[in-house]
Enzyme design. Structure first.
Site: not given
Lengths: 201, 113
Positions: A109, A112-114
């Site tokens: 991702c 961000c950090s999906c």
């Protein structure tokens, strides 16, 4: 009282500064009636004890052993996950990408950090690091070699960039050495990293 | 070099990481913001922190652990502040009350406001 003198350790240990800010925020939100502390505790319990890579591993192991289930998992992912109680709570769709001898899939991702929380839990720190988030796209082969994986030159690497709406789960190829095992034994072959594409089973 | 730990030992490295994570998930599920709004905002803050790091201390960027949750917390406060739900003065006052509570509560007893 024998212990009525000042004692530095008599009081509770002060948590770190950000923890105090979180407590202040939660207190304010609870007082405003926006947050139910029991619901927050339940979410923590879910991600600490119940939701994790073992869920994804059981799906992959079953897919390896059951071609009909595999078809469902790849073609009707949201439907089958909802049916099994692993639907996304943030309204996200999960897409299963299958590794083949011609193509290795890697998930990142960049924003961000999906991450596919319902089937893998919360992501590891490296997945959230700037180094991984930027380099997975620009030099995936090099990144994979740092994970100890050498992808043959004739196998393409496809990088999938997750979003708030779409999260990816890699379906790794079943190792030959595991052929013939039953589903319960196969689960142990499926590492978390292999379902991100940063590992092999 | 990306540190390639094999499997997670625990989901969260510190209790407050879990708390602030769950707060955002809970507020999203209660409809206070949608997840696309959250990740857009959070992503922007991550990128901002990264360029600040590069400019001011030449570091490689966020390592994805403690620094990640600090930005998660900052983002959550910002989002709730913009919606007029929280304000910095009240948060500071409550933080001070929590510090007092920790100092005044005997070790081993639950700390409450």
């Amino acid at each position: 009282m024998p212990h009525d003198h000042h004692d530095d350790h008599a009081h509770s240990l002060l948590p770190p500064e950000p923890a105090l800010r979180v407590k202040a925020l939660e207190t304010l939100l609870v007082r405003k009636g926006l947050v139910d502390p029991a619901a927050v505790d339940a979410i923590i319990d879910q991600y600490e004890h119940h939701i994790g890579p073992h869920i994804g591993a059981s799906l992959i192991a079953r897919a390896w052993n059951d071609p009909e289930f595999k078809k469902q998992l790849v073609n009707n992912t949201d439907g089958i996950l909802a049916e099994m109680g692993f639907g996304g709570r943030q309204g996200e769709h999960i897409v299963v990408v299958e590794n083949t001898p011609a193509c290795h899939n890697l998930v990142v991702c960049t924003l961000c950090s999906c991450y596919p929380w319902p089937v893998l839990g919360v992501p590891p720190a490296w997945y959230k690091s700037d180094a991984y988030r930027s380099r997975a796209v620009s030099e995936p082969r090099e990144v994979l070699s740092e994970f100890g994986i050498i992808i043959p030159q004739d196998q393409k690497i496809r990088v999938w960039d997750s979003t708030a709406e779409i999260r990816y789960l890699v379906l790794p190829m079943q190792p030959k050495a595991s052929f013939g095992l039953d589903q319960a034994d196969l689960v142990g072959w499926v590492s978390r990293n292999s379902m991100i594409g940063a590992g092999l089973p | 070099m990306i540190s390639a730990e094999r499997e997670p030992e625990q989901a969260f490295a510190a209790p407050w990481h879990a708390e602030v994570f769950a707060l955002a998930v809970h507020l999203n599920e209660a409809g206070h913001f949608c997840w696309a709004e959250w990740s857009g905002r959070f992503g922007k803050n991550l990128a901002g922190a990264r360029s600040n790091m590069a400019i001011y201390d030449g570091r490689q960027g966020l390592d994805g652990s403690e620094d990640y949750y600090l930005i998660w917390l900052q983002t959550l406060i910002e989002v709730m502040q913009e919606k007029g739900i929280v304000d910095p003065e009240t948060l500071d006052a409550l933080k001070a009350q929590w510090i007092d509570a920790y100092i005044q509560t005997p070790h081993g007893h639950p700390v409450k406001l």
